[in-house]
Design a protein around this motif. Structure first.
Motif, PDB file in Angstrom:
ATOM      1  N   MET A  58       0.704  -1.038   0.184  1.00 32.50           N
ATOM      2  CA  MET A  58       0.038   0.040  -0.096  1.00 32.50           C
ATOM      3  C   MET A  58       0.946   1.220   0.046  1.00 32.50           C
ATOM      4  SD  MET A  58      -2.665  -1.624  -0.218  1.00 32.50           S
ATOM      5  CE  MET A  58      -3.799  -0.074  -0.302  1.00 32.50           C
ATOM      6  N   ALA A  59       2.045   1.146   0.644  1.00 29.03           N
ATOM      7  CA  ALA A  59       2.866   2.288   0.558  1.00 29.03           C
ATOM      8  C   ALA A  59       4.358   1.634   0.789  1.00 29.03           C
ATOM      9  CB  ALA A  59       2.655   3.126   1.702  1.00 29.03           C
ATOM     10  N   ILE A  60       5.289   2.520  -0.138  1.00 33.92           N
ATOM     11  CA  ILE A  60       6.710   2.360   0.352  1.00 33.92           C
ATOM     12  C   ILE A  60       7.348   3.518   0.559  1.00 33.92           C
ATOM     13  CG2 ILE A  60       8.861   1.383  -0.855  1.00 33.92           C
ATOM     14  CD1 ILE A  60       7.252  -0.192  -2.736  1.00 33.92           C
ATOM     15  N   ARG A  61       8.223   3.520   1.655  1.00 36.66           N
ATOM     16  CA  ARG A  61       8.999   4.673   2.209  1.00 36.66           C
ATOM     17  C   ARG A  61      10.483   4.337   2.225  1.00 36.66           C
ATOM     18  NH1 ARG A  61       7.347   6.842   7.377  1.00 36.66           N
ATOM     19  NH2 ARG A  61       6.872   4.778   7.571  1.00 36.66           N
ATOM     20  N   SER A  62      11.443   4.887   1.499  1.00 38.52           N
ATOM     21  CA  SER A  62      12.728   4.453   1.630  1.00 38.52           C
ATOM     22  C   SER A  62      13.607   5.470   1.962  1.00 38.52           C
ATOM     23  CB  SER A  62      13.083   3.857   0.400  1.00 38.52           C
ATOM     24  OG  SER A  62      14.596   3.387   0.204  1.00 38.52           O
ATOM     25  N   PHE A  63      14.855   5.242   2.906  1.00 47.24           N
ATOM     26  CA  PHE A  63      15.591   6.303   3.449  1.00 47.24           C
ATOM     27  C   PHE A  63      16.886   5.778   3.451  1.00 47.24           C
ATOM     28  CE2 PHE A  63      11.317   6.750   5.460  1.00 47.24           C
ATOM     29  CZ  PHE A  63      10.945   8.252   4.883  1.00 47.24           C
ATOM     30  N   GLY A  64      17.553   5.599   2.273  1.00 49.44           N
ATOM     31  CA  GLY A  64      18.652   5.198   2.327  1.00 49.44           C
ATOM     32  C   GLY A  64      18.777   3.607   2.734  1.00 49.44           C
ATOM     33  N   LYS A  65      19.265   3.453   3.873  1.00 53.42           N
ATOM     34  CA  LYS A  65      19.637   2.159   4.442  1.00 53.42           C
ATOM     35  C   LYS A  65      18.411   1.558   5.098  1.00 53.42           C
ATOM     36  CE  LYS A  65      24.598   2.853   5.546  1.00 53.42           C
ATOM     37  NZ  LYS A  65      25.576   2.637   6.401  1.00 53.42           N
ATOM     38  N   LEU A  66      17.215   2.602   5.309  1.00 53.65           N
ATOM     39  CA  LEU A  66      16.106   1.971   5.831  1.00 53.65           C
ATOM     40  C   LEU A  66      14.871   2.111   4.776  1.00 53.65           C
ATOM     41  CD1 LEU A  66      16.125   3.478   9.543  1.00 53.65           C
ATOM     42  CD2 LEU A  66      16.621   1.389   8.804  1.00 53.65           C
ATOM     43  N   ALA A  67      13.863   1.142   5.246  1.00 52.11           N
ATOM     44  CA  ALA A  67      12.590   1.168   4.343  1.00 52.11           C
ATOM     45  C   ALA A  67      11.571   0.797   5.081  1.00 52.11           C
ATOM     46  CB  ALA A  67      13.025   0.435   3.138  1.00 52.11           C
ATOM     47  N   PHE A  68      10.634   1.341   4.896  1.00 52.18           N
ATOM     48  CA  PHE A  68       9.129   0.828   5.638  1.00 52.18           C
ATOM     49  C   PHE A  68       8.186   0.692   4.297  1.00 52.18           C
ATOM     50  CE2 PHE A  68      11.365   4.057   8.133  1.00 52.18           C
ATOM     51  CZ  PHE A  68      11.610   3.466   9.284  1.00 52.18           C
ATOM     52  N   VAL A  69       7.666  -0.798   4.459  1.00 53.60           N
ATOM     53  CA  VAL A  69       6.669  -0.983   3.454  1.00 53.60           C
ATOM     54  C   VAL A  69       5.465  -1.301   3.866  1.00 53.60           C
ATOM     55  CG1 VAL A  69       6.263  -2.637   1.660  1.00 53.60           C
ATOM     56  CG2 VAL A  69       8.669  -2.066   2.171  1.00 53.60           C
ATOM     57  N   LYS A  70       4.339  -0.717   3.909  1.00 45.52           N
ATOM     58  CA  LYS A  70       3.029  -0.874   4.242  1.00 45.52           C
ATOM     59  C   LYS A  70       2.322  -2.247   3.446  1.00 45.52           C
ATOM     60  CE  LYS A  70       1.111   1.208   7.126  1.00 45.52           C
ATOM     61  NZ  LYS A  70       1.170   1.331   8.703  1.00 45.52           N
ATOM     62  N   ILE A  71       1.904  -3.390   4.092  1.00 38.54           N
ATOM     63  CA  ILE A  71       1.304  -4.197   3.172  1.00 38.54           C
ATOM     64  C   ILE A  71      -0.106  -4.273   3.845  1.00 38.54           C
ATOM     65  CG2 ILE A  71       3.446  -5.229   2.388  1.00 38.54           C
ATOM     66  CD1 ILE A  71       2.653  -7.659   4.174  1.00 38.54           C
ATOM     67  N   ARG A  72      -0.941  -4.811   3.169  1.00 34.73           N
ATOM     68  CA  ARG A  72      -2.306  -5.114   3.562  1.00 34.73           C
ATOM     69  C   ARG A  72      -2.827  -6.532   3.002  1.00 34.73           C
ATOM     70  NH1 ARG A  72      -6.922  -1.559   0.839  1.00 34.73           N
ATOM     71  NH2 ARG A  72      -6.192   0.104   2.512  1.00 34.73           N
ATOM     72  N   ASP A  73      -3.615  -7.396   3.814  1.00 36.79           N
ATOM     73  CA  ASP A  73      -4.109  -8.609   3.583  1.00 36.79           C
ATOM     74  C   ASP A  73      -5.369  -8.364   3.737  1.00 36.79           C
ATOM     75  OD1 ASP A  73      -4.439  -9.307   6.200  1.00 36.79           O
ATOM     76  OD2 ASP A  73      -3.299 -11.059   6.294  1.00 36.79           O
ATOM     77  N   TYR A  74      -6.315  -9.751   3.503  1.00 38.05           N
ATOM     78  CA  TYR A  74      -7.704  -9.403   3.903  1.00 38.05           C
ATOM     79  C   TYR A  74      -8.026  -8.886   5.329  1.00 38.05           C
ATOM     80  CZ  TYR A  74     -12.750 -10.835   4.431  1.00 38.05           C
ATOM     81  OH  TYR A  74     -13.793 -10.898   4.986  1.00 38.05           O
ATOM     82  N   THR A  75      -7.360  -9.112   6.050  1.00 40.40           N
ATOM     83  CA  THR A  75      -7.701  -9.017   7.597  1.00 40.40           C
ATOM     84  C   THR A  75      -6.996  -7.612   8.031  1.00 40.40           C
ATOM     85  OG1 THR A  75      -5.617 -10.005   8.386  1.00 40.40           O
ATOM     86  CG2 THR A  75      -7.475 -11.452   8.027  1.00 40.40           C
ATOM     87  N   GLY A  76      -5.920  -7.068   7.496  1.00 41.54           N
ATOM     88  CA  GLY A  76      -5.375  -5.617   8.171  1.00 41.54           C
ATOM     89  C   GLY A  76      -4.262  -5.195   7.384  1.00 41.54           C
ATOM     90  N   GLU A  77      -3.659  -4.144   7.854  1.00 41.72           N
ATOM     91  CA  GLU A  77      -2.339  -3.853   7.626  1.00 41.72           C
ATOM     92  C   GLU A  77      -1.448  -3.782   8.484  1.00 41.72           C
ATOM     93  OE1 GLU A  77      -2.780   0.324   5.914  1.00 41.72           O
ATOM     94  OE2 GLU A  77      -4.345  -0.442   4.577  1.00 41.72           O
ATOM     95  N   VAL A  78      -0.160  -3.896   8.184  1.00 45.54           N
ATOM     96  CA  VAL A  78       1.059  -4.043   9.047  1.00 45.54           C
ATOM     97  C   VAL A  78       2.517  -3.435   8.197  1.00 45.54           C
ATOM     98  CG1 VAL A  78       2.003  -6.361   8.500  1.00 45.54           C
ATOM     99  CG2 VAL A  78       2.240  -5.375  10.743  1.00 45.54           C
TER     100      VAL A  78
END
Length: 484
Positions: A58-78
């Motif tokens: 659902m979203a990708i945020r990348s900061f050099g050596k770090l990255a945050f990827v938001k994923i969603r399945d039928y039950t929720g997002e993490v």
């Protein structure tokens, strides 16, 4: 300005590069072992454990050596919390390779459950695995409001507007609750044919189709009624069917040509028994589906949690319009309809005039109440009332301006039924496409004998009504005219 074609071309380039690296962008196997809701709802238990999660990006945020990827399945997002690493398994993507992934892709992440420095529940994983490469970007929530586009690409609508998917879950609960209630009362579900040589059980224009094997035209059923009553003649005592029916009519907030309907029949019961049973059923299904018996529908505040009064059809029309349904003043009826903006052929049968007058009353009725003793001319399949031969033992629940069902003490006199069928067929021959067909096979079944019975039917319009949306909003793939 970047176009959809530009986005697609860029994703096709990434797809080619992914394949060039020897990675299958559409593998068959996922190793997921944990749903996202399990992590969110049982964090204390899962904290520190190794899991494999999967879902749509659902979203990708990348900061050099770090990255945050938001994923969603039928039950929720993490959130997938990623740190740069030099050790990456074959076929996986590290922080460095995330540039090949896009929102809308499906990925899998194996890692440890924990919380980020900001306190967000996360799965800490240094690499992810691609499960599906998407070639078209999902629109933003604010950019996908047009009804036609939402209906045309319902699969996109469900992703962008999750409440659409949640509504379909409630729709499923609605029908499951109906099944549970009927099964608890000793009814047996029997699926009846969709293709019929003669269709009936309702006033509606049928769809026609053609069967090559038999070289003959068939109708798509407009009702499950006549096959279910044949089952009563065959020895069943309590039966029901839930499935699609088809009526070749217009599309509006209350009508879809194809929709799910429920019909049931109980031997040795009458319409008095039916009103008790189906009032209980409607309340049970509402409670199981929405968790309440109080609803706000349009301009109506509805409370189902009461004993519903019973009101006679003729009394309502006399009180509202001064119309005697048993001695109809056609000129007066046509005048009332015209004054209320109803366009109707002046030559239609009395029954059609009366029915259109009733609909004017129905639209302003909050309810709930039972409408009873409908005139004989409007009820070709119901028993005549022993107290008044001009009316039938028919009942409707009226709620929030609509009829939320239809029930009868069923007609089982074969000669009476034949006479009524002939009357309906004469109307049909005169040009009324909604009049019922003469079904001699059904009359023959009655001649062998069918026990006294109460019948009932309702469609998913009940769900649309209490959900507070139109029919097309409440079904997964609404009918819409195709684009060239």
């Amino acid at each position: 300005m970047t176009t959809l074609a530009d986005y697609r071309d860029e994703r096709l380039r990434k797809l080619e590069e992914i394949r060039a690296r020897g990675i299958d962008p559409y593998p068959a196997k996922s190793h997921r072992n944990t749903k996202i809701s399990t992590i969110l709802n049982h964090f204390d238990e899962k904290d520190g454990q190794e899991v494999v999660v999967a879902g749509r990006i659902m979203a990708i945020r990348s900061f050099g050596k770090l990255a945050f990827v938001k994923i969603r399945d039928y039950t929720g997002e993490v959130q997938i919390f990623m740190e740069k690493t030099d050790q990456v398994e074959d076929g996986h993507f590290s922080v460095k390779e995330l540039k090949l992934l896009d929102t809308g892709d499906f990925i899998e992440a194996a890692g440890r459950v924990g919380k980020s420095s900001t306190g967000e529940i996360s799965v800490f994983s240094n690499q992810v695995r691609l499960l599906t490469k998407s070639l078209r970007p999902l629109p933003g929530h604010d950019g996908f409001k047009n009804k036609e586009e939402r209906y045309r690409r319902r699969y996109v609508d469900m992703n962008v507007n999750p409440e659409v998917r949640e509504r379909l879950v409630r729709r499923s609960k609605f029908w499951q609750a109906t099944r549970n209630f009927m099964n608890s009362k000793g009814f047996i579900e029997v699926n009846t044919p969709v293709l019929e040589l003669t269709t009936g059980g309702a006033d509606a224009t049928p769809f026609t189709t053609y069967m090559d094997a038999l070289d003959i035209d068939y109708y798509l059923r407009i009702s499950q009624e006549l096959p279910l009553k044949r089952l009563l003649g065959g020895g069943f005592e309590k039966v029901y069917d839930i499935g699609p029916r088809f009526r070749n009519e217009g599309v509006d907030d209350e009508h879809l040509p194809e929709h799910i309907a429920f019909e049931s029949y109980a031997a040795y019961e009458n319409y008095e028994d039916g009103m008790v049973l189906y009032e209980e059923m409607i309340k049970y299904v509402a409670k199981e589906t929405w968790g309440t018996l109080q609803f706000h529908v349009g301009d109506f505040d509805i409370d189902l949690d009461c004993e519903w009064p019973r009101i006679k059809y003729a009394d309502l029309l006399m009180e509202k319009f001064g119309i005697d349904v048993f001695s109809l003043n056609r000129e007066k009826a046509l005048s009332i309809l015209k004054e209320n903006g109803v366009q109707i052929d002046p030559s239609v049968a009395d029954g059609r005039l009366i029915d259109n007058l009733w609909k004017l009353i129905r639209k302003t009725s909050a309810g709930p109440y039972w409408l009873i003793e409908e005139p004989l001319t409007l009820s070709p399949l119901a028993k005549i009332s022993p107290e008044n031969p001009l009316v039938t033992q028919r009942f409707h629940p009226v709620i929030a301006g609509t009829e939320m069902g239809n029930g009868y003490s069923e007609l089982n006199d074969p000669l009476d039924q034949l006479a009524r069928f002939k009357e309906q067929q004469a109307m049909r021959d005169a040009g009324d496409d909604e009049a019922q067909m003469l079904d001699m096979d059904f009359v023959e079944m009655l001649e062998y004998g069918m026990p006294p019975a109460c019948g009932w039917g309702n469609s998913e319009r009940n769900f649309w009504l209490l959900e507070g949306v139109s029919g097309r909003e409440a079904v997964p793939f609404p009918i819409i005219k195709p684009k060239e």
